[in-house]
Structure formats: structure tokens, C-alpha cells
Design a protein around this motif. Structure first.
Motif, PDB file in Angstrom:
ATOM      1  N   PRO A 162       0.821  -1.212   0.000  1.00  0.00           N
ATOM      2  CA  PRO A 162       0.000   0.000   0.000  1.00  0.00           C
ATOM      3  C   PRO A 162       0.856   1.264   0.000  1.00  0.00           C
ATOM      4  CG  PRO A 162      -0.892  -1.591   1.548  1.00  0.00           C
ATOM      5  CD  PRO A 162       0.431  -2.135   1.091  1.00  0.00           C
ATOM      6  N   GLY A 163       0.417   2.243  -0.797  1.00  0.00           N
ATOM      7  CA  GLY A 163       1.081   3.531  -0.833  1.00  0.00           C
ATOM      8  C   GLY A 163       2.102   3.687  -1.934  1.00  0.00           C
ATOM      9  N   VAL A 164       2.453   2.593  -2.593  1.00  0.00           N
ATOM     10  CA  VAL A 164       3.427   2.665  -3.688  1.00  0.00           C
ATOM     11  C   VAL A 164       2.663   2.817  -5.002  1.00  0.00           C
ATOM     12  CG1 VAL A 164       5.351   1.538  -4.832  1.00  0.00           C
ATOM     13  CG2 VAL A 164       4.999   1.199  -2.376  1.00  0.00           C
ATOM     14  N   SER A 165       3.109   3.728  -5.858  1.00  0.00           N
ATOM     15  CA  SER A 165       2.364   3.977  -7.092  1.00  0.00           C
ATOM     16  C   SER A 165       2.663   2.913  -8.148  1.00  0.00           C
ATOM     17  CB  SER A 165       2.703   5.358  -7.658  1.00  0.00           C
ATOM     18  OG  SER A 165       3.982   5.353  -8.261  1.00  0.00           O
ATOM     19  N   GLU A 166       1.717   2.753  -9.067  1.00  0.00           N
ATOM     20  CA  GLU A 166       1.901   1.829 -10.184  1.00  0.00           C
ATOM     21  C   GLU A 166       3.128   2.213 -11.009  1.00  0.00           C
ATOM     22  OE1 GLU A 166      -2.927   1.089 -10.762  1.00  0.00           O
ATOM     23  OE2 GLU A 166      -1.811   2.346 -12.180  1.00  0.00           O
ATOM     24  N   ARG A 167       3.336   3.512 -11.230  1.00  0.00           N
ATOM     25  CA  ARG A 167       4.480   3.950 -12.032  1.00  0.00           C
ATOM     26  C   ARG A 167       5.805   3.578 -11.370  1.00  0.00           C
ATOM     27  NH1 ARG A 167       1.664   8.946 -13.813  1.00  0.00           N
ATOM     28  NH2 ARG A 167       1.246   8.685 -16.040  1.00  0.00           N
ATOM     29  N   GLU A 168       5.880   3.734 -10.046  1.00  0.00           N
ATOM     30  CA  GLU A 168       7.117   3.386  -9.346  1.00  0.00           C
ATOM     31  C   GLU A 168       7.396   1.891  -9.462  1.00  0.00           C
ATOM     32  OE1 GLU A 168       9.007   3.187  -4.854  1.00  0.00           O
ATOM     33  OE2 GLU A 168       7.411   4.630  -5.249  1.00  0.00           O
ATOM     34  N   LEU A 169       6.375   1.073  -9.284  1.00  0.00           N
ATOM     35  CA  LEU A 169       6.553  -0.373  -9.390  1.00  0.00           C
ATOM     36  C   LEU A 169       6.971  -0.763 -10.806  1.00  0.00           C
ATOM     37  CD1 LEU A 169       3.461  -1.546  -7.314  1.00  0.00           C
ATOM     38  CD2 LEU A 169       5.869  -1.735  -6.651  1.00  0.00           C
ATOM     39  N   CYS A 170       6.364  -0.117 -11.789  1.00  0.00           N
ATOM     40  CA  CYS A 170       6.692  -0.385 -13.183  1.00  0.00           C
ATOM     41  C   CYS A 170       8.157  -0.045 -13.458  1.00  0.00           C
ATOM     42  CB  CYS A 170       5.772   0.435 -14.083  1.00  0.00           C
ATOM     43  SG  CYS A 170       5.975   0.131 -15.838  1.00  0.00           S
ATOM     44  N   ALA A 171       8.612   1.090 -12.949  1.00  0.00           N
ATOM     45  CA  ALA A 171       9.996   1.514 -13.164  1.00  0.00           C
ATOM     46  C   ALA A 171      10.974   0.527 -12.522  1.00  0.00           C
ATOM     47  CB  ALA A 171      10.207   2.915 -12.601  1.00  0.00           C
ATOM     48  N   ARG A 172      10.658   0.056 -11.330  1.00  0.00           N
ATOM     49  CA  ARG A 172      11.526  -0.915 -10.655  1.00  0.00           C
ATOM     50  C   ARG A 172      11.618  -2.219 -11.451  1.00  0.00           C
ATOM     51  NH1 ARG A 172      13.251  -0.001  -5.559  1.00  0.00           N
ATOM     52  NH2 ARG A 172      12.337   1.746  -4.392  1.00  0.00           N
ATOM     53  N   LEU A 173      10.489  -2.669 -11.939  1.00  0.00           N
ATOM     54  CA  LEU A 173      10.465  -3.931 -12.684  1.00  0.00           C
ATOM     55  C   LEU A 173      11.299  -3.821 -13.958  1.00  0.00           C
ATOM     56  CD1 LEU A 173       9.258  -6.793 -13.062  1.00  0.00           C
ATOM     57  CD2 LEU A 173       7.344  -5.712 -14.253  1.00  0.00           C
ATOM     58  N   GLU A 174      11.117  -2.751 -14.701  1.00  0.00           N
ATOM     59  CA  GLU A 174      11.831  -2.586 -15.962  1.00  0.00           C
ATOM     60  C   GLU A 174      13.331  -2.393 -15.725  1.00  0.00           C
ATOM     61  OE1 GLU A 174       9.770   0.515 -18.062  1.00  0.00           O
ATOM     62  OE2 GLU A 174       7.994  -0.752 -18.424  1.00  0.00           O
ATOM     63  N   PHE A 175      13.689  -1.649 -14.678  1.00  0.00           N
ATOM     64  CA  PHE A 175      15.099  -1.474 -14.321  1.00  0.00           C
ATOM     65  C   PHE A 175      15.725  -2.829 -13.983  1.00  0.00           C
ATOM     66  CE2 PHE A 175      18.288  -0.915 -10.928  1.00  0.00           C
ATOM     67  CZ  PHE A 175      19.210  -0.126 -11.585  1.00  0.00           C
ATOM     68  N   SER A 176      15.013  -3.628 -13.208  1.00  0.00           N
ATOM     69  CA  SER A 176      15.530  -4.929 -12.801  1.00  0.00           C
ATOM     70  C   SER A 176      15.770  -5.838 -14.000  1.00  0.00           C
ATOM     71  CB  SER A 176      14.561  -5.590 -11.817  1.00  0.00           C
ATOM     72  OG  SER A 176      15.091  -6.794 -11.317  1.00  0.00           O
ATOM     73  N   MET A 177      14.843  -5.838 -14.964  1.00  0.00           N
ATOM     74  CA  MET A 177      15.043  -6.666 -16.153  1.00  0.00           C
ATOM     75  C   MET A 177      16.321  -6.270 -16.883  1.00  0.00           C
ATOM     76  SD  MET A 177      11.312  -7.489 -17.850  1.00  0.00           S
ATOM     77  CE  MET A 177      10.565  -5.859 -17.773  1.00  0.00           C
ATOM     78  N   LYS A 178      16.554  -4.975 -17.025  1.00  0.00           N
ATOM     79  CA  LYS A 178      17.756  -4.529 -17.725  1.00  0.00           C
ATOM     80  C   LYS A 178      19.010  -4.853 -16.926  1.00  0.00           C
ATOM     81  CE  LYS A 178      15.526  -1.018 -20.565  1.00  0.00           C
ATOM     82  NZ  LYS A 178      15.505   0.388 -21.022  1.00  0.00           N
ATOM     83  N   MET A 179      18.938  -4.762 -15.625  1.00  0.00           N
ATOM     84  CA  MET A 179      20.096  -5.089 -14.793  1.00  0.00           C
ATOM     85  C   MET A 179      20.433  -6.579 -14.865  1.00  0.00           C
ATOM     86  SD  MET A 179      21.438  -2.380 -13.593  1.00  0.00           S
ATOM     87  CE  MET A 179      22.530  -3.058 -12.338  1.00  0.00           C
ATOM     88  N   HIS A 180      19.437  -7.403 -15.180  1.00  0.00           N
ATOM     89  CA  HIS A 180      19.670  -8.839 -15.303  1.00  0.00           C
ATOM     90  C   HIS A 180      20.024  -9.256 -16.728  1.00  0.00           C
ATOM     91  CE1 HIS A 180      18.990 -10.258 -11.261  1.00  0.00           C
ATOM     92  NE2 HIS A 180      17.892  -9.533 -11.162  1.00  0.00           N
ATOM     93  N   GLY A 181      20.206  -8.282 -17.612  1.00  0.00           N
ATOM     94  CA  GLY A 181      20.709  -8.613 -18.938  1.00  0.00           C
ATOM     95  C   GLY A 181      19.744  -8.448 -20.087  1.00  0.00           C
ATOM     96  N   ALA A 182      18.558  -7.906 -19.819  1.00  0.00           N
ATOM     97  CA  ALA A 182      17.613  -7.696 -20.916  1.00  0.00           C
ATOM     98  C   ALA A 182      18.144  -6.631 -21.862  1.00  0.00           C
ATOM     99  CB  ALA A 182      16.244  -7.281 -20.382  1.00  0.00           C
ATOM    100  N   GLN A 183      18.014  -6.883 -23.147  1.00  0.00           N
ATOM    101  CA  GLN A 183      18.338  -5.891 -24.169  1.00  0.00           C
ATOM    102  C   GLN A 183      17.410  -4.689 -24.024  1.00  0.00           C
ATOM    103  OE1 GLN A 183      17.571  -7.555 -28.011  1.00  0.00           O
ATOM    104  NE2 GLN A 183      17.474  -5.576 -29.045  1.00  0.00           N
TER     105      GLN A 183
END
Length: 358
Positions: A162-183
Motif C-alpha cells: 500500500p502507498g506505492v504507485s503503479e508507475r514506481e513499481l513499473c519503473a523498478r520492474l523494468e530497471f531490474s530486467m535490464k540489470m539482469h541482462g535484458a536488451q
């Protein structure tokens, strides 16, 4: 037999001297070219990649089997470059991808080639037919994309509260994918919460997750051009009885759909069986329960009551049934699935039991 040889067999049967390929995914598939703004001409007399000055050096390194044609050297005119290629390769009948050529581009090319009595002939789904089943290399690229996506979602889960925005969660997810090697990300991430989860392609915004919300995450990673596609639905706080009921129903429907995927199975069969499972909520069920995925997010075969194809070994297809109730919310569970000689292999492995987040 190479991809180019297979393609040449097809165009010969269609009485073409060559084919002009413009769709980005088809260009990459046929040539290995890794970027944008490039086009191919493939004929028995030669293979040509058309691009401009910004990309020629990269194209020369990535596509050693192709002659690189810089259209900037032809009065900055792609039709002029095409005329040069056709004359050099002796092409009198040139196929083109009708679904990916705008009318104004068609007109300008037709005018220039017409000066040489070169006929421009529309074609459809020629390269796509070659892409229908995936090679071992393509499957491995998809498998790695799925592994990256699984890791990224695992890392995101502690932040869904609760209290975390959808945009913040989206940004974290996409950042994590790139940090794990996603093009790159595979497609625009869907990360939505609460009543918005009834929208099949809802967009994340500044809405904050609230106690009692469903949170639906539909996302993918891209690796060497190949895309994964996963959806998981979570609940934040104690789920209601109805939330549990809908989730369990969708989970059962997805398991049913997976059982009815396999070599030789018609694309309509999983939908036919899932409807028996979700009958109580069928008015809120969407028939588009799966699609091929590869260099494009949406490819044949398309699973649903409108499907036309037969699943074959080497097809990579999603299974993603859902129930979407406007004003209340929705649940979707999705995996990326490889069709094998004997059945299926699920390539996405994030757990599917209802995850209750606090």
C-alpha cells in the motif's frame, strides 16, 4: 537449408525474381541486423540490405552475407536504391510486404521501378511462415528472456505494498530486467491495481496500491530480439471470498488451457475447454487466450475461438486466460510455452499460487 534458401524456394514458387522486406522483425530474422531503419532485397542473384549512413558500419559487421546499400548515395531515395538493386540482380518481378508498405511508399517505388518495366507484386506472410516455428537458437534466446523476467518479478514483489504507485513499481520492474541482462523491455508494461485490473491493457499511472487491491503485472523482457510474456496477479492484504474464487477459477482455467496445448492441436481447442471451466463467469471471459511470441509480441498462432492454425513443435505460444469484471477488477495468469515433439514446456516459472502481499 538456410533461411535465405527456404525463402528463395517460396518466391520461386510464386514466380517472383526477388522480394523486398520492410518489416523490422522480418529484416532481423532474415539478416541478423540488430537495429532499425533497414530493408532487404533477397533474390537468387544477390542479397542486399538497404540502410543509411548512420547504420552502414554496423550493418557491414552484422550482415556479412549482404551487400550494404546506402540509400543516401542514391539522391537520398530508397526507390532509387531499389531500382539500382533490381537492375543489378536482374529482377523483373519484385514482391513486397503489402501489410507493411504504406500507399505513398508503394506509389513512389512503383513509379521509379515502372520506369524500368519492373513489376511490383504484393505478398503476405511469406517470412512469417518461416518464423512460425522456432530454431534451437531462437528458443534459447526466448528461454533466457523468460529467466530474466522471472528474476525481475521476484525482486519486485517486496515493493508491492500500500502507498506505492503503479508507475514506481513499473519503473523498478523494468530497471531490474535490464540489470539482469535484458536488451530492452519486451513491450509496454501493464502494471495496474484495484478496479483497473478489469482493463485488459490498462496503463500504469500515479494510482497508489491500496489494501485489498488486486495488482496485475503483464510484462516481458527482450533478449537478442526475442520476447518473453508473463502475467501474474497478486492481492495486497487479506483477499475477499470473491477475489479468491475468481483467482482460483482463472488458475484452473489456465491449467486447463495448458493441458490442451501440444503438437497437432488446433488453436481453438484450449478456448473450447477453458470455457467449460469458467462457465459461471463466461460473460467476463476474453476469448483471446494466447498468441505466438518471438521477434514480435503477437504472432501466429493465435489461440481462441477465432484461431485458424495447428500448433507445431517449435511454436512458442502464451497461455493467458482471464476474467475481467468492469468496476470490480480482474485476474489474468500467463505463461510463455514451447510446443515440443511430445507436449509442452513452460518457459516462465514464477509461482502461480495466489500470493498475498502485506
Amino acid at each position: 537449408m538456410s533461411k535465405a534458401d527456404r525463402l528463395l524456394e517460396i518466391i520461386e514458387k510464386k514466380d517472383l525474381d526477388g522480394i523486398y522486406i520492410t518489416k523490422e522483425a522480418n529484416v532481423k530474422y532474415m539478416s541478423g541486423y540488430p537495429d532499425e531503419l533497414a530493408y532487404l532485397v533477397i533474390s537468387p542473384e544477390g542479397r542486399y540490405l538497404i540502410t543509411d549512413t548512420r547504420f552502414t558500419e554496423m550493418a557491414e559487421k552484422a550482415c556479412p552475407d549482404f551487400e550494404i546499400v546506402n540509400w543516401h548515395n542514391f539522391n537520398r531515395s530508397i526507390p532509387e536504391a531499389l531500382r539500382y538493386i533490381c537492375k543489378k540482380a536482374g529482377i523483373r518481378k519484385l514482391g513486397f510486404e503489402e501489410c507493411f508498405t504504406t500507399y505513398d511508399k508503394y506509389e513512389s517505388i512503383q513509379k521509379k521501378l515502372g520506369e524500368e518495366q519492373i513489376e511490383l507484386i504484393p505478398t503476405c506472410d511469406i517470412v512469417e511462415a518461416l518464423r512460425y516455428t522456432k530454431s534451437k537458437e531462437e528458443v534459447e534466446n526466448t528461454r533466457i528472456a523468460c529467466q530474466i523476467a522471472d528474476k525481475a518479478l521476484e525482486e519486485l514483489v517486496p515493493y508491492i505494498k500500500p502507498g506505492v504507485s503503479e508507475r514506481e513499481l513499473c519503473a523498478r520492474l523494468e530497471f531490474s530486467m535490464k540489470m539482469h541482462g535484458a536488451q530492452d523491455i519486451g513491450f509496454e508494461t501493464i502494471l495496474i491495481s484495484g478496479a483497473k485490473t478489469s482493463m485488459l491493457h490498462g496503463k500504469p499511472d500515479d494510482k497508489k496500491v491500496e489494501e485489498g487491491d488486486f495488482v496485475l503485472v503483464d510484462y516481458g523482457a527482450k533478449y537478442n530480439g526475442y520476447i518473453s510474456d508473463t502475467t501474474r496477479t497478486f492481492v495486497v492484504g487479506q483477499p475477499s471470498e470473491k477475489q479468491r474464487q475468481i483467482y482460483d477459477l482463472v488458475k484452473e482455467g489456465q491449467e486447463t488451457g495448458l493441458r490442451f496445448m501440444g503438437p497437432g492441436v488446433h488453436a481453438t481447442k484450449p478456448d473450447e475447454e477453458i470455457r467449460k471451466t469458467v462457465k459461471e463467469y463466461e460473460e467476463y471471459y476474453y476469448a483471446g487466450i494466447g498468441h505466438g511470441v518471438g521477434l514480435d509480441l503477437h504472432e501466429e498462432p493465435f489461440l481462441g475461438n477465432y484461431g485458424t492454425r495447428i500448433m507445431e513443435p517449435g511454436c512458442v505460444i502464451t497461455m493467458e486466460p482471464g476474467i475481467y469484471i468492469p468496476g470490480w477488477g480482474g485476474v489474468r495468469i500467463e505463461d510463455t510455452v514451447l510446443i515440443t515433439e511430445t507436449g509442452t514446456e513452460i518457459l516462465t516459472h514464477f509461482p502461480k499460487e495466489l500470493m498475498i502481499l502485506k
